[in-house]
Design an enzyme around this catalytic site. Structure first.
Site, PDB file in Angstrom:
ATOM      1  N   GLU A  81     -19.698 -26.736 -48.640  1.00 56.29           N
ATOM      2  CA  GLU A  81     -18.318 -26.750 -48.148  1.00 56.29           C
ATOM      3  C   GLU A  81     -18.230 -26.426 -46.653  1.00 56.29           C
ATOM      4  OE1 GLU A  81     -16.069 -25.540 -52.309  1.00 56.29           O
ATOM      5  OE2 GLU A  81     -16.965 -23.964 -51.116  1.00 56.29           O
ATOM      6  N   ASP A 107     -12.888 -32.370 -59.992  1.00 53.19           N
ATOM      7  CA  ASP A 107     -12.907 -32.533 -61.459  1.00 53.19           C
ATOM      8  C   ASP A 107     -11.505 -32.249 -61.982  1.00 53.19           C
ATOM      9  OD1 ASP A 107     -14.195 -29.604 -60.790  1.00 53.19           O
ATOM     10  OD2 ASP A 107     -12.764 -29.509 -62.430  1.00 53.19           O
TER      11      ASP A 107
HETATM   12  N1  ADE Z   1     -13.923 -25.529 -58.434  1.00 53.35           N
HETATM   13  C1  ADE Z   1     -14.046 -26.859 -58.647  1.00 53.35           C
HETATM   14  N2  ADE Z   1     -13.698 -27.178 -59.908  1.00 53.35           N
HETATM   15  C2  ADE Z   1     -13.332 -26.021 -60.508  1.00 53.35           C
HETATM   16  C3  ADE Z   1     -12.901 -25.699 -61.808  1.00 53.35           C
HETATM   17  N3  ADE Z   1     -12.773 -26.633 -62.745  1.00 53.35           N
HETATM   18  N4  ADE Z   1     -12.633 -24.402 -62.096  1.00 53.35           N
HETATM   19  C4  ADE Z   1     -12.788 -23.445 -61.148  1.00 53.35           C
HETATM   20  N5  ADE Z   1     -13.208 -23.703 -59.906  1.00 53.35           N
HETATM   21  C5  ADE Z   1     -13.483 -24.978 -59.587  1.00 53.35           C
END
Ligand code: ADE
Length: 232
Positions: free
Chosen positions: A13, A200
């Site tokens: 990042e 996601d």
């Molecule tokens: N960072 C990226 N995806 C995430 C998720 N599903 N839960 C917590 N932090 C995240």
């Protein structure tokens, strides 16, 4: 003069931002490397804080005490809690809340930090505006919107937990540092904004999607931050 603290939880990042810094000076504190120098003409301190809320809170305090930053930006990836936010889209924080703060047995709503003026920490309006404009400039094909970041020491990867975060907090994305950074910035009187690209959907597909999309998502955020910092 402005000095902007830029925090990412993971190396991917912040690596692009670090690689573009002019004459960085590196200071190690609390296991974190703080890269101080120029980025696109702005004074910045870029740091990988590590994953989770404790790392993030410590990092903000060090940025404030040791480096005297005037603004804080958190960049990284997140899971979507909003059907209108797809993988690859970007969310700019309106505010942030801890989803794992729960003093409900004593009558407080979930997320509320007792004895604090606010628990939905508001991001700085000027930084929100700048982030939106920079995103449209450097990532014109990417869908961007503002919304609520919900944070906890938990990777969200189930429909049930996701639905709980939506119904209790009306969250737009879930991640693991933003509310801590917001909380720390609030306590130190520092304007902040959280910029997160969706990696996601925070549901049963999250474990599969996250590794495939995290790198590209993080790079989009980094490009936005680089464009934004000299305009602060
Ligand atoms: N960072 C990226 N995806 C995430 C998720 N599903 N839960 C917590 N932090 C995240």
């Amino acid at each position: 003069m402005n000095k902007i603290g830029i925090i990412g939880a993971m190396e991917l990042e912040v690596e692009e931002l670090k690689s573009k810094m002019q004459t960085p000076k590196i200071t190690r504190k609390a296991g974190m490397d703080f890269w101080e120098g120029g980025l696109n003409g702005a004074n910045v301190v870029v740091v990988r804080c590590g994953i989770g809320k404790v790392n993030a809170a410590l990092c903000v305090q060090i940025l404030s005490d040791l480096f005297g930053v005037t603004h804080v930006i958190n960049t990284g990836v997140a899971g979507s809690l909003n059907a209108a936010l797809d993988i690859g889209d970007i969310l700019i924080s309106k505010d942030a809340v801890h989803h794992d703060m729960d003093v409900s047995p004593l009558g407080y709503a979930p997320g509320i930090v007792p004895q604090l003026d606010t628990s939905y920490f508001p991001a700085d309006e000027g930084l929100i505006e700048l982030a939106m404009t920079s995103c449209q400039r450097v990532n014109p094909d990417i869908h961007v919107r503002t919304g609520r970041v919900v944070s906890g020491d938990q990777f969200i990867a189930s429909k049930e937990v996701k639905n709980r975060l939506i119904s209790l907090f009306r969250g737009d994305c879930a991640e693991m540092e933003g509310a801590s950074i917001a909380h720390g910035a609030y306590l130190n009187g520092l304007p902040f904004v959280i910029i997160r690209a969706i990696s996601d959907k925070a549901d049963d597909s999250a474990e599969m999607d996250y590794p495939s999309f995290e790198k590209a998502a993080a790079a989009h955020c980094a490009r936005l931050v680089e464009d934004m910092v000299p305009r602060i």
